[in-house]
Design an enzyme around this catalytic site. Structure first.
Site, PDB file in Angstrom:
ATOM      1  N   HIS A  35       0.831  -1.204   0.000  1.00 41.43           N
ATOM      2  CA  HIS A  35       0.000   0.000   0.000  1.00 41.43           C
ATOM      3  C   HIS A  35       0.867   1.256   0.000  1.00 41.43           C
ATOM      4  O   HIS A  35       1.246   1.754   1.061  1.00 41.43           O
ATOM      5  CB  HIS A  35      -0.899   0.013   1.238  1.00 41.43           C
ATOM      6  CG  HIS A  35      -1.768  -1.199   1.361  1.00 41.43           C
ATOM      7  ND1 HIS A  35      -1.278  -2.421   1.790  1.00 41.43           N
ATOM      8  CD2 HIS A  35      -3.085  -1.383   1.117  1.00 41.43           C
ATOM      9  CE1 HIS A  35      -2.276  -3.299   1.803  1.00 41.43           C
ATOM     10  NE2 HIS A  35      -3.379  -2.704   1.401  1.00 41.43           N
ATOM     11  N   HIS A  75      -2.228  -0.958   7.088  1.00 37.95           N
ATOM     12  CA  HIS A  75      -1.900  -1.288   5.694  1.00 37.95           C
ATOM     13  C   HIS A  75      -0.765  -0.411   5.189  1.00 37.95           C
ATOM     14  O   HIS A  75      -0.020  -0.810   4.305  1.00 37.95           O
ATOM     15  CB  HIS A  75      -3.138  -1.159   4.791  1.00 37.95           C
ATOM     16  CG  HIS A  75      -3.772   0.206   4.829  1.00 37.95           C
ATOM     17  ND1 HIS A  75      -4.574   0.612   5.862  1.00 37.95           N
ATOM     18  CD2 HIS A  75      -3.698   1.255   3.970  1.00 37.95           C
ATOM     19  CE1 HIS A  75      -4.977   1.857   5.640  1.00 37.95           C
ATOM     20  NE2 HIS A  75      -4.456   2.272   4.495  1.00 37.95           N
ATOM     21  N   ASP A 162      -9.256   6.756   7.412  1.00 37.37           N
ATOM     22  CA  ASP A 162     -10.723   6.810   7.336  1.00 37.37           C
ATOM     23  C   ASP A 162     -11.328   5.489   7.793  1.00 37.37           C
ATOM     24  O   ASP A 162     -12.366   5.458   8.455  1.00 37.37           O
ATOM     25  CB  ASP A 162     -11.157   7.093   5.891  1.00 37.37           C
ATOM     26  CG  ASP A 162     -10.590   8.401   5.370  1.00 37.37           C
ATOM     27  OD1 ASP A 162     -10.813   9.444   6.005  1.00 37.37           O
ATOM     28  OD2 ASP A 162      -9.896   8.362   4.329  1.00 37.37           O
ATOM     29  N   ASN A 192      -7.872  11.755   3.965  1.00 36.89           N
ATOM     30  CA  ASN A 192      -7.640  11.854   2.513  1.00 36.89           C
ATOM     31  C   ASN A 192      -8.911  11.598   1.709  1.00 36.89           C
ATOM     32  O   ASN A 192      -8.881  11.605   0.471  1.00 36.89           O
ATOM     33  CB  ASN A 192      -6.513  10.916   2.068  1.00 36.89           C
ATOM     34  CG  ASN A 192      -6.823   9.458   2.360  1.00 36.89           C
ATOM     35  OD1 ASN A 192      -7.971   9.095   2.633  1.00 36.89           O
ATOM     36  ND2 ASN A 192      -5.803   8.610   2.313  1.00 36.89           N
ATOM     37  N   HIS A 266      -4.028   3.211  -3.268  1.00 40.58           N
ATOM     38  CA  HIS A 266      -4.242   2.669  -1.926  1.00 40.58           C
ATOM     39  C   HIS A 266      -3.483   1.365  -1.709  1.00 40.58           C
ATOM     40  O   HIS A 266      -2.715   1.240  -0.768  1.00 40.58           O
ATOM     41  CB  HIS A 266      -5.732   2.433  -1.651  1.00 40.58           C
ATOM     42  CG  HIS A 266      -5.946   1.530  -0.476  1.00 40.58           C
ATOM     43  ND1 HIS A 266      -6.079   1.999   0.810  1.00 40.58           N
ATOM     44  CD2 HIS A 266      -5.979   0.166  -0.379  1.00 40.58           C
ATOM     45  CE1 HIS A 266      -6.193   0.965   1.638  1.00 40.58           C
ATOM     46  NE2 HIS A 266      -6.143  -0.151   0.947  1.00 40.58           N
ATOM     47  N   ARG A 359     -17.283 -17.995  39.321  1.00 38.82           N
ATOM     48  CA  ARG A 359     -17.024 -16.539  39.246  1.00 38.82           C
ATOM     49  C   ARG A 359     -16.684 -16.001  40.632  1.00 38.82           C
ATOM     50  O   ARG A 359     -15.860 -15.105  40.783  1.00 38.82           O
ATOM     51  CB  ARG A 359     -18.209 -15.789  38.636  1.00 38.82           C
ATOM     52  CG  ARG A 359     -19.482 -15.899  39.425  1.00 38.82           C
ATOM     53  CD  ARG A 359     -20.618 -15.105  38.792  1.00 38.82           C
ATOM     54  NE  ARG A 359     -21.879 -15.430  39.429  1.00 38.82           N
ATOM     55  CZ  ARG A 359     -22.820 -14.548  39.726  1.00 38.82           C
ATOM     56  NH1 ARG A 359     -22.654 -13.276  39.439  1.00 38.82           N
ATOM     57  NH2 ARG A 359     -23.943 -14.915  40.287  1.00 38.82           N
ATOM     58  N   GLU A 413     -17.180  -3.948  25.168  1.00 38.92           N
ATOM     59  CA  GLU A 413     -16.360  -5.154  25.304  1.00 38.92           C
ATOM     60  C   GLU A 413     -15.150  -5.133  24.370  1.00 38.92           C
ATOM     61  O   GLU A 413     -14.039  -5.503  24.761  1.00 38.92           O
ATOM     62  CB  GLU A 413     -17.208  -6.404  25.028  1.00 38.92           C
ATOM     63  CG  GLU A 413     -18.363  -6.624  25.998  1.00 38.92           C
ATOM     64  CD  GLU A 413     -19.578  -5.737  25.687  1.00 38.92           C
ATOM     65  OE1 GLU A 413     -19.637  -5.114  24.602  1.00 38.92           O
ATOM     66  OE2 GLU A 413     -20.487  -5.671  26.554  1.00 38.92           O
ATOM     67  N   HIS A 475     -28.092 -14.959  25.983  1.00 32.25           N
ATOM     68  CA  HIS A 475     -27.007 -14.771  26.944  1.00 32.25           C
ATOM     69  C   HIS A 475     -26.251 -16.074  27.231  1.00 32.25           C
ATOM     70  O   HIS A 475     -25.255 -16.059  27.942  1.00 32.25           O
ATOM     71  CB  HIS A 475     -27.569 -14.220  28.260  1.00 32.25           C
ATOM     72  CG  HIS A 475     -27.807 -12.742  28.234  1.00 32.25           C
ATOM     73  ND1 HIS A 475     -28.466 -12.116  27.196  1.00 32.25           N
ATOM     74  CD2 HIS A 475     -27.451 -11.762  29.106  1.00 32.25           C
ATOM     75  CE1 HIS A 475     -28.517 -10.808  27.457  1.00 32.25           C
ATOM     76  NE2 HIS A 475     -27.903 -10.574  28.594  1.00 32.25           N
TER      77      HIS A 475
HETATM   78  C1  LIG Z   1     -11.335  -4.511  10.022  1.00 32.27           C
HETATM   79  C2  LIG Z   1     -10.785  -4.369   8.656  1.00 32.27           C
HETATM   80  N1  LIG Z   1     -11.620  -4.384   7.606  1.00 32.27           N
HETATM   81  C3  LIG Z   1     -11.143  -4.302   6.349  1.00 32.27           C
HETATM   82  C4  LIG Z   1      -9.814  -4.215   6.111  1.00 32.27           C
HETATM   83  C5  LIG Z   1      -9.289  -4.166   4.691  1.00 32.27           C
HETATM   84  N2  LIG Z   1      -8.821  -2.812   4.375  1.00 32.27           N
HETATM   85  C6  LIG Z   1      -7.544  -2.472   4.491  1.00 32.27           C
HETATM   86  S1  LIG Z   1      -7.274  -0.860   4.157  1.00 32.27           S
HETATM   87  C7  LIG Z   1      -8.902  -0.602   3.818  1.00 32.27           C
HETATM   88  C8  LIG Z   1      -9.386   0.770   3.425  1.00 32.27           C
HETATM   89  C9  LIG Z   1      -8.954   1.737   4.420  1.00 32.27           C
HETATM   90  O1  LIG Z   1      -9.216   3.025   4.025  1.00 32.27           O
HETATM   91  P1  LIG Z   1      -8.388   4.190   4.717  1.00 32.27           P
HETATM   92  O2  LIG Z   1      -8.246   3.889   6.145  1.00 32.27           O
HETATM   93  O3  LIG Z   1      -9.018   5.457   4.334  1.00 32.27           O
HETATM   94  O4  LIG Z   1      -6.964   4.038   4.091  1.00 32.27           O
HETATM   95  P2  LIG Z   1      -6.398   4.780   2.809  1.00 32.27           P
HETATM   96  O5  LIG Z   1      -7.073   4.154   1.607  1.00 32.27           O
HETATM   97  O6  LIG Z   1      -6.711   6.198   2.933  1.00 32.27           O
HETATM   98  O7  LIG Z   1      -4.946   4.446   2.838  1.00 32.27           O
HETATM   99  C10 LIG Z   1      -9.626  -1.770   3.977  1.00 32.27           C
HETATM  100  C11 LIG Z   1     -11.076  -1.879   3.738  1.00 32.27           C
HETATM  101  C12 LIG Z   1      -8.957  -4.209   7.244  1.00 32.27           C
HETATM  102  N3  LIG Z   1      -7.650  -4.150   7.134  1.00 32.27           N
HETATM  103  N4  LIG Z   1      -9.475  -4.267   8.496  1.00 32.27           N
HETATM  104 MG   LIG Z   2      -8.434   7.160   3.502  1.00 30.00          MG
END
Ligand SMILES: Cc1ncc(C[n+]2csc(CCOP(=O)(O)OP(=O)(O)O)c2C)c(N)n1
Ligand SMILES: [Mg+2]
Length: 664
Positions: A35, A75, A162, A192, A266, A359, A413, A475
């Protein structure tokens, strides 16, 4: 490595940021996966943060009073790997960078904890880095109260995207940080307006700044490519009496020749043509992973900036009367006499044989442990009275002093469990937190990460079966034991009585690299461990609790409140002349760690084998084999008093006896 042809003029901040951009795009290109967009977009913010604000010393990634930098938008891992490399972390070599995402490298696709020094937390699942950071910030405040600001005085900085803010767990985290006024916490939101599928507006129209403000944060927007503005915004953040959000308006893939601002940056390599054009645009003439000498020098200097502060801190530590205790706690060592009181209590219990809910037994264990282990810090997600997590007299954790050791997590939680991971990862504290076991579904992603990271976080999960009764099937956990046992490196304890509960606590606290879940009953259960043992038998995972009167024809297995049913069934069978042994199985995974001979001796092949547990069968094949019987649940529970449910669902000594007889 540096390129000697480079001009020796002092590197500009822009060049320093471009170094991040180029390393990110080249690393991703070489791996043909990754990424580049986020690191390129946040390069300017990160450059200002690292060079002007972050307190760290690249030569001492484990300096206890360092600022914590958390990349929640995991990422964008090339951002942190590039920064660690540029600032001179020994492990973040050029080779590691060029082996991004490859087998055996320290540069995983998402920054994994425990591989690369300088990575504070694993943050693949969006939102969890942010939620975990709350625990870091809480630990800092608590330890500052305990040891003074001479020893503990640092900040937690989080880069979140985001996606992190869209995830529900962010709300739990934001609310906690706001309520507890964690003013040492700053979130740098990579605003962004782009996610994978395109514009954020495709699926979200939240006023994020208003949301944070409503939760008690101080909020500021800043141009994420204006380094002067970033600097004053960060300065502002350090002056607030609340947690701070900086909405950094950025362009994803900033600097890319034609793709800047596009969601296409991305999560894919930019491609040779775009990279060549980008190099041209940035006036970057160097080969992949080569750095201009002046840029290399400037970044390495940043990596050494904290040396003075670190040395001064070491001198303060050396002079402190609390040095030994602080160092011990931060290392995660327990006090020497941690279990003296607990062991004395266990010795009494085999005599007094109390019948109580497990518990309550867990609560009794905490009563013995809380004073002996001052780094224990606990709480509950609004079920304190039910979870038995509160030790009488414990001050509550709260602003402005933060010295309390009991945390009111609210009904959160997942947020609680992620923050518990942060507390554990920060070090100096050992967290536990309670909820109903069925709601481990809500916290499971954080439990999974605690197991993946190998940290000591302890879940107190009460109301562990249909035995909770009238609250009904919503529950009543039935699949949760199997689901938790499926998580690698997680100890799932289901103690049968007070002695086993106390033994489980001792193991959970003594095991630093494996988290635990305590699965505990709401309802009373008789004492089953009535003979003193010099060994912690729960640590075996499974052990024979009652031998057969002669050569065993039958082996009965059970856990928790159902072990008593197995023992009752054994009594009936013995009375009818059938030699029957009973095995208690408080922890599947610990049993798997025993040697083969021990395992074979416990399992008792050649005997008729029946297991009982008020849950689904999955996983019990290991004990009962193909021909054995399982007395338990096959579907959801129901709303009724516990005794009625056990009778209606056929979880009873008679059912066990009948299953045995059908096989004899
Ligand atoms: C819980 C979760 N759901 C989905 C993903 C897959 N995923 C990785 S990055 C991303 C998009 C993230 O968007 P943003 O945070 O805006 O990153 P940008 O594209 O701006 O780098 C997704 C859906 C993940 N890593 N974790
Ligand atoms: Mg973003």
């Amino acid at each position: 490595m540096t390129d000697s042809k480079t001009a020796s003029a002092k590197a500009t901040p822009k060049q320093m940021a471009d170094a991040i951009r180029v390393l990110a795009m080249d690393g991703v290109e070489k791996a043909r996966s990754g990424h580049p967009g986020m690191p390129m977009g946040m390069a300017d913010v990160a450059t200002v943060l690292f060079s002007k604000f972050l307190k760290f010393d690249a030569s001492r990634p484990d300096w206890a009073d360092r600022d914590r930098f958390i990349l929640s938008a995991g990422h964008g891992s090339m951002l942190i790997y590039a920064l660690l490399h540029l600032t001179g972390y020994k492990a973040a070599t050029r080779e590691e960078l060029s082996n991004f995402r490859q087998w055996g490298s320290k540069t995983a696709g998402h920054p994994e904890y425990g591989h690369m020094p300088g990575v504070e937390v694993t943050t693949g699942p969006l939102g969890q880095g942010l939620a975990t950071s709350i625990g870091f910030a809480m630990a800092e405040r608590h330890l500052a109260a305990k040891y003074g600001k001479d020893l503990v005085d640092h900040r937690t900085w989080v880069v979140a995207g985001d996606g992190c803010l869209m995830e529900g767990v962010s709300q739990e985290a934001i609310a906690l940080a706001g309520r507890y006024k964690l003013n040492r916490l700053t979130v740098l939101w990579d605003d962004n307006e782009i996610t994978i599928d395109g514009k954020v507006s495709l699926s979200d129209a939240t006023d994020q700044k208003a949301r944070f403000k409503a939760a008690g944060w101080a909020v500021k927007a800043v141009d994420g490519h204006d380094m002067k503005a970033i600097k004053s915004a960060l300065q502002w953040a350090t002056k607030q009496d609340k947690p701070t959000l900086l909405a950094c308006k950025t362009k994803i893939g900033k600097g890319a020749a034609t793709m800047e601002g596009s969601h296409k940056t991305h999560g894919a390599a930019l491609g040779a043509a775009e990279i060549a054009a980008t190099r041209l645009g940035l006036a970057w003439e160097h080969e992949p992973f080569d750095l201009p000498e002046n840029v290399d020098k400037a970044w390495k200097k940043v990596g050494r900036q904290g040396v003075k502060a670190r040395k001064a801190w070491e001198a303060r530590l050396a002079a402190s009367s609390q040095a030994a205790d602080f160092t011990r706690a931060m290392k995660g060592d327990l006090p020497e006499s941690a279990f003296d009181a607990l062991n004395a209590t266990i010795a009494e219990l085999v005599e007094t044989k109390p019948a109580q809910a497990t518990r309550q037994s867990s609560g009794a264990a905490l009563d013995q442990l809380f004073g002996a282990i001052p780094e224990l810090i606990g709480g509950s997600a609004d079920l304190t009275g039910s979870n038995n997590t509160f030790v009488a007299g414990t001050p509550i954790f709260d602003a402005p002093t933060y010295e309390g050791r009991y945390i009111n997590w609210g009904i959160r939680e997942f947020g609680m469990s992620a923050a518990m991971n942060g507390l554990a990862l920060h070090g100096g504290v050992i967290p536990y937190g309670g909820t109903f076991m069925v709601f481990s579904d809500y916290s499971r992603p954080a439990i999974r990460l605690s197991a993946l990271m190998g940290i000591r976080a302890i879940q107190v999960l009460t109301h562990d079966s249909i035995g909770l009764g009238e609250d009904g099937p919503t529950h009543q956990p039935v699949e949760h034991l199997a689901a938790l046992r499926a998580i690698p490196n997680l100890m799932v304890f289901r103690p049968a009585d007070t002695v086993e509960a106390m033994e489980a606590w001792q193991i959970a606290l003594s095991t630093r690299t494996t988290p635990s879940t305590m699965c505990l009953s709401r309802q009373k259960t008789p004492a089953v461990r009535t003979v003193a043992s010099s060994e912690n038998l729960t640590a075996r995972g499974a052990y024979e609790i009652k031998a057969a009167s002669g050569e065993a024809k039958v082996t009965l297995f059970g856990t928790g409140t159902e072990l008593a049913l197995a023992l009752a069934a054994a009594e009936t069978l013995e009375a009818e002349g059938v030699p029957t042994r009973v095995v208690s199985v408080p922890c599947f995974s610990l049993f798997e760690q025993q040697d083969a001979a021990y395992q074979a001796s416990v399992i008792g092949r050649g005997t008729v084998r029946v297991a009982v547990e008020a849950a689904i069968k999955q996983g019990w094949e290991r004990f009962i084999g193909e021909d054995g019987a399982f007395v338990g649940m096959t579907g959801f529970g129901a709303s009724a008093p516990a005794e009625v449910l056990y009778e209606k669902f056929g979880i009873a000594a008679e059912a066990i006896v009948a299953a045995v007889k059908a096989r004899l």
